[in-house]
Design a protein around this motif. Structure first.
Motif, PDB file in Angstrom:
ATOM      1  N   ARG A   9       0.816  -1.223   0.000  1.00  0.00           N
ATOM      2  CA  ARG A   9       0.000   0.000   0.000  1.00  0.00           C
ATOM      3  C   ARG A   9       0.846   1.267   0.000  1.00  0.00           C
ATOM      4  NH1 ARG A   9      -5.140  -1.537   3.965  1.00  0.00           N
ATOM      5  NH2 ARG A   9      -6.046  -3.123   2.579  1.00  0.00           N
ATOM      6  N   PRO A  10       1.861   1.396   0.873  1.00  0.00           N
ATOM      7  CA  PRO A  10       2.718   2.587   0.784  1.00  0.00           C
ATOM      8  C   PRO A  10       3.405   2.704  -0.578  1.00  0.00           C
ATOM      9  CG  PRO A  10       3.067   1.468   2.869  1.00  0.00           C
ATOM     10  CD  PRO A  10       2.187   0.575   2.041  1.00  0.00           C
ATOM     11  N   LEU A  11       3.819   1.593  -1.155  1.00  0.00           N
ATOM     12  CA  LEU A  11       4.462   1.647  -2.469  1.00  0.00           C
ATOM     13  C   LEU A  11       3.506   2.192  -3.527  1.00  0.00           C
ATOM     14  CD1 LEU A  11       6.471  -1.699  -2.513  1.00  0.00           C
ATOM     15  CD2 LEU A  11       7.423   0.609  -2.492  1.00  0.00           C
ATOM     16  N   TRP A  24       6.101 -14.050  -1.511  1.00  0.00           N
ATOM     17  CA  TRP A  24       6.320 -12.621  -1.742  1.00  0.00           C
ATOM     18  C   TRP A  24       6.865 -12.425  -3.149  1.00  0.00           C
ATOM     19  CZ3 TRP A  24       5.099  -9.192   2.197  1.00  0.00           C
ATOM     20  CH2 TRP A  24       4.881  -9.746   3.455  1.00  0.00           C
ATOM     21  N   VAL A  25       6.714 -11.201  -3.668  1.00  0.00           N
ATOM     22  CA  VAL A  25       7.268 -10.893  -4.989  1.00  0.00           C
ATOM     23  C   VAL A  25       8.198  -9.696  -4.906  1.00  0.00           C
ATOM     24  CG1 VAL A  25       5.314 -11.866  -6.234  1.00  0.00           C
ATOM     25  CG2 VAL A  25       5.298  -9.432  -5.643  1.00  0.00           C
ATOM     26  N   THR A  26       9.166  -9.682  -5.812  1.00  0.00           N
ATOM     27  CA  THR A  26      10.020  -8.522  -6.037  1.00  0.00           C
ATOM     28  C   THR A  26       9.826  -8.124  -7.492  1.00  0.00           C
ATOM     29  OG1 THR A  26      11.632  -9.268  -4.395  1.00  0.00           O
ATOM     30  CG2 THR A  26      12.359  -7.600  -5.982  1.00  0.00           C
ATOM     31  N   ARG A  84      -0.538 -11.906  -4.129  1.00  0.00           N
ATOM     32  CA  ARG A  84      -1.867 -11.442  -4.517  1.00  0.00           C
ATOM     33  C   ARG A  84      -1.937  -9.925  -4.714  1.00  0.00           C
ATOM     34  NH1 ARG A  84      -3.858  -9.405   0.216  1.00  0.00           N
ATOM     35  NH2 ARG A  84      -3.149 -10.373   2.164  1.00  0.00           N
ATOM     36  N   GLN A  85      -0.906  -9.190  -4.251  1.00  0.00           N
ATOM     37  CA  GLN A  85      -0.895  -7.730  -4.393  1.00  0.00           C
ATOM     38  C   GLN A  85      -0.114  -7.269  -5.620  1.00  0.00           C
ATOM     39  OE1 GLN A  85       0.982  -7.095  -0.576  1.00  0.00           O
ATOM     40  NE2 GLN A  85      -0.948  -6.495   0.386  1.00  0.00           N
ATOM     41  N   ARG A  86       0.520  -8.203  -6.302  1.00  0.00           N
ATOM     42  CA  ARG A  86       1.425  -7.873  -7.415  1.00  0.00           C
ATOM     43  C   ARG A  86       0.743  -7.031  -8.490  1.00  0.00           C
ATOM     44  NH1 ARG A  86       1.785  -9.977 -12.406  1.00  0.00           N
ATOM     45  NH2 ARG A  86       3.794  -9.897 -13.519  1.00  0.00           N
TER      46      ARG A  86
END
Length: 290
Positions: free
Chosen positions: A231-233, A283-285, A258-260
């Motif tokens: 969210r901050p990103l 997690w994703v980068t 799921r946020q990607r």
């Protein structure tokens, strides 16, 4: 008697109110108080207070404070065993390899190999020891991006332990600005940069958001790495666009699988294009170019 954790769950708004009230009430007692997000989607947060010895009077005060806030929530207890957690954490903190990097504690210096870009970070010193999937994913992505793009000016936004800033300095031999909103994290980051012999390249600054004048003096950046939260990103996307040069790159993490798509969409709307995504431990980068 050992230490006891008193804890309860609440929404974020409630948890923030409870934390503020407990912090004010127990300020003179010096009792540690913490808030932890348990479930982002369901808005479940946990408030904890740690007390030594006889916990009955403390629990009674906590319940009185909750009643005063109009929040009649059950308070649970957990006995904390008397363990040397520093020693225990070091025992379980094994070296981590990500790309050409080896992140290790002082107890594993002997495991460094010739050719390793070794980064020494102790357990418990700010966020980011390299063992979380987000940090390891960033290290792996930085190895790819730096080799291909050869940036000359980089920013580690939300630096935590400075492991990513140190990685950039060792990998690319370029100046890196490492910022965080937490002054304690910034002091730890500076100490870690000295420990890893890159203090001349890594400048550590306490800076909330992009409003600090240091950003205007150092931008535009060829590369920005930010291992924060989704969210901050997403909120920072317009500022990221203003502070990275055309053709420059972003490496973003702290993002669940799921946020990607939502994060990528926020940046595509700011004239970034998606290059690649690395998946690690749920997690994703993400690598984006402007």
């Amino acid at each position: 008697m050992g230490q006891t954790r008193l804890h309860l769950t609440a929404s974020k708004i409630e948890a923030d109110r409870i934390f503020a009230a407990l912090d004010a009430a127990f300020e003179d007692d010096g009792l540690p108080i913490a808030v932890l997000e348990l479930d982002e989607e369901k808005d479940i947060h946990e408030v904890s207070l740690y007390a030594d010895g006889d916990v009955d009077p403390v629990e009674a005060r906590v319940k009185d404070i909750l009643a005063g806030l109009g929040l009649a929530k059950p308070v649970e207890r957990e006995a904390i065993p008397d363990i040397d957690w520093v020693s225990r954490s070091l025992e379980g903190l094994k070296p981590v390899r990500a790309g050409r990097f080896l992140v290790h504690g002082s107890h594993d210096r002997a495991k460094r190999h010739s050719g390793d870009l070794a980064i020494e970070i102790e357990a418990g010193l700010a966020f980011g020891t390299g063992h979380h999937g987000t940090t390891a994913g960033c290290l792996e992505m930085l190895d790819l991006v730096v080799r291909r793009e050869k940036p000359r000016n980089a920013l580690d936004l939300g630096t935590g332990s400075a492991v990513l800033a140190i990685a950039l300095a060792k990998l690319a031999h370029i100046p890196v600005l490492a910022t965080d909103i937490d002054p304690v994290a910034v002091r730890v980051a500076a100490a870690n940069a000295r420990l890893n012999h890159v203090k001349a390249l890594v400048e550590t600054v306490t800076a909330p958001g992009f409003h600090h004048p240091i950003f205007a003096s150092r931008a535009p950046f060829d590369l920005i790495v930010a291992n924060i939260l989704a969210r901050p990103l997403m909120r920072l996307a317009p500022e990221m666009a203003r502070h990275v040069r055309l053709g420059g790159s972003l490496v973003l993490s702290g993002i669940l699988d799921r946020q990607r798509d939502a994060v990528i969409s926020a940046y595509v709307g700011q004239s970034f294009r998606h290059v690649r995504t690395l998946h690690r431990e749920g997690w994703v980068t993400i690598h984006l170019k402007r």
